[in-house]
Design a protein around this motif. Structure first.
Motif, PDB file in Angstrom:
ATOM      1  N   GLU A 163      52.992  88.095  56.839  1.00  0.00           N
ATOM      2  CA  GLU A 163      52.340  87.160  55.914  1.00  0.00           C
ATOM      3  C   GLU A 163      51.313  86.758  56.842  1.00  0.00           C
ATOM      4  OE1 GLU A 163      52.963  86.878  52.745  1.00  0.00           O
ATOM      5  OE2 GLU A 163      54.739  88.376  53.147  1.00  0.00           O
ATOM      6  N   ALA A 164      50.141  86.867  56.096  1.00  0.00           N
ATOM      7  CA  ALA A 164      48.704  86.442  56.558  1.00  0.00           C
ATOM      8  C   ALA A 164      48.856  84.945  56.911  1.00  0.00           C
ATOM      9  CB  ALA A 164      47.408  86.685  55.695  1.00  0.00           C
ATOM     10  N   GLU A 165      49.670  84.229  56.242  1.00  0.00           N
ATOM     11  CA  GLU A 165      49.862  82.765  56.439  1.00  0.00           C
ATOM     12  C   GLU A 165      50.728  82.521  57.600  1.00  0.00           C
ATOM     13  OE1 GLU A 165      52.364  83.916  52.955  1.00  0.00           O
ATOM     14  OE2 GLU A 165      50.304  84.581  53.554  1.00  0.00           O
ATOM     15  N   THR A 166      51.079  83.347  58.293  1.00  0.00           N
ATOM     16  CA  THR A 166      51.875  83.164  59.408  1.00  0.00           C
ATOM     17  C   THR A 166      50.515  83.140  60.685  1.00  0.00           C
ATOM     18  OG1 THR A 166      53.951  84.455  58.744  1.00  0.00           O
ATOM     19  CG2 THR A 166      53.509  84.078  61.103  1.00  0.00           C
ATOM     20  N   ILE A 167      50.444  81.767  61.235  1.00  0.00           N
ATOM     21  CA  ILE A 167      49.229  81.558  61.873  1.00  0.00           C
ATOM     22  C   ILE A 167      49.769  80.592  63.076  1.00  0.00           C
ATOM     23  CG2 ILE A 167      47.188  80.172  61.845  1.00  0.00           C
ATOM     24  CD1 ILE A 167      46.908  80.997  58.906  1.00  0.00           C
TER      25      ILE A 167
END
Length: 428
Positions: free
Chosen positions: A291-295
């Motif tokens: 997920e791109a929102e894994t940051i």
């Protein structure tokens, strides 16, 4: 924090941007398999989830039992104007959560619930400011036996505070109650304001308590602090909050975590805030959808609910970037793909190694898609993506919003050299 099924789930409050008070309208959930890359699951619970509540989504705690997740939160009762403790329930750790009762579980004007299920199955709910209370929860986790009991706050049990006759002990708020071995711990925010974190222990879940001293002294540019302690993957972790991010302060706080080890007698060492935080557990696998929102760190971006489920990264402008820590490329990746949308003219995703201006491994062109939730997948070739490195996705383009990103994935020759835990698919 809550450890469940190989991940740490983090249940937080949410200070509104630019707040000058404890202006909090919803709660948020994050999760991680490695303690450094955190997935934003958005807001599955808010004040409006409780028909009887009017404001103040303050500090709560979630727990798992019998296939369900129970989230205990303090909020202001619309009809009485007092703080009350509500309980929400979900089949998933990331929600959505719903009000389990349609009314408060307990209400005496006090806040900050903490919950623990003892080895014999008896659950306890503690809460309080300025006092400390507990009830024994029934196994349904939404009702209790007996009446709320007020803990006898003694100086031997909770330390001595000078200069305030109304509050002779250090206990202030934010209790965190748990058991390790045969010892029960009551960790709490002490002596407002500014607060520090202290703790007491007992051989019984209901005391009497013995004061053990300071865990984290006053520091960190927020006059409040709240604790949370869990064991995960062989390590112990202390969660807290401060005002360390740009623009941060006592009403615009951020969550942080440090790894620690208990002393041999079960006491907790002094822990200080750092800018490095906890070390990474393992590595991240770029060859499964992430997920791109894994940051691990970002500059400039925000998140929002995605039409494809879960969250996406958005509000991306020229020069913004996302950092993902400890990515195990193994023998080498050959291409990078991303799920993107743009209601503008699009832009570029620069795939970089070890820095926002680090080695450029590839560049993906993102077109306008005719809408911020009109999704398409773009791909580009990459070189130099081998071994384990920090990954930076840097966004470039025009002077307005560029694109949204939902997920990304690499393809390659041999896959990672280790077996990290992938990010789970987004919740519906």
């Amino acid at each position: 924090p809550l450890v469940y099924n190989g991940r740490v789930y983090l249940y937080t409050g949410h200070d509104e941007d630019g707040s000058t008070y404890f202006t909090m309208k919803d709660w948020r959930v994050w999760s991680s398999a490695d303690m450094v890359n955190w997935t934003d699951h958005g807001s599955p619970l808010s004040v409006s989830s409780f028909s009887w509540a009017k404001s103040d989504a303050w500090a709560g705690q979630a727990i798992y039992r019998n296939g369900k997740f129970y989230w205990y939160v303090p909020t202001t009762n619309r009809s009485t104007g007092r703080m009350a403790i509500g309980v929400a329930v979900s089949d998933s750790p990331t929600g959505p959560f719903r009000d389990a009762l349609g009314h408060p579980l307990v209400e005496n004007g006090e806040i900050d619930p903490t919950v623990y299920i003892d080895d014999n199955g008896q659950a306890y709910l503690y809460w309080g400011n300025p006092n400390l209370w507990y009830v024994k929860l029934n196994s349904d986790m939404t009702s209790y036996s007996g009446s709320p009991t007020k803990v006898n706050l003694t100086t031997s049990g909770f330390g001595s505070r000078s200069g305030d006759a109304n509050r002779p002990t250090l206990f202030e708020e934010g209790p965190w109650f748990y058991k390790r071995g045969s010892l029960y711990y009551m960790v709490f925010a002490a002596k407002c304001c500014s607060e520090f974190i202290a703790y007491s222990t007992s051989s019984s879940p209901t005391g009497p308590w013995t004061y053990r001293g300071t865990i984290m002294s006053t520091q960190g540019s927020s006059f409040t602090n709240h604790p949370g302690i869990v064991d995960f993957n062989g390590g112990s972790y202390f969660f807290y909050h401060n005002g360390a991010l740009p623009g941060g302060g006592g009403f615009t706080r951020s969550v942080a975590v440090e790894k620690f080890s208990y002393n041999s007698d079960g006491t907790i060492p002094t822990i200080n805030m750092t800018t490095t935080g906890a070390p990474q557990v393992g590595t991240l696998n770029p060859y499964v959808r992430q997920e791109a929102e894994t940051i691990a760190w970002e500059s400039g971006v925000e998140t929002e609910p995605s039409s494809e489920g879960g969250m996406n990264v958005g509000f991306i402008e020229n020069g913004d970037y996302i950092k993902v820590k400890g990515v195990a490329f193994g023998t080498g990746a050959t291409s990078f793909s991303a799920r993107v949308a743009s209601g503008g003219s699009g832009g570029k995703i620069e795939v970089r190694r070890d820095g926002a201006t680090g080695t450029l491994m590839g560049t993906c062109d993102v077109p306008g898609t005719g809408g911020w939730q009109n999704w398409t997948t773009v791909s580009c070739s990459v070189t130099g993506a081998s071994g384990t490195h920090d990954l930076y996705l840097r966004f470039t383009g025009g002077s307005s919003y560029l694109m949204n990103v939902n997920w990304w994935q690499f393809t390659g020759n041999g896959g990672p050299t280790t077996s990290p835990s992938p990010t789970p698919p987004a919740s519906p």
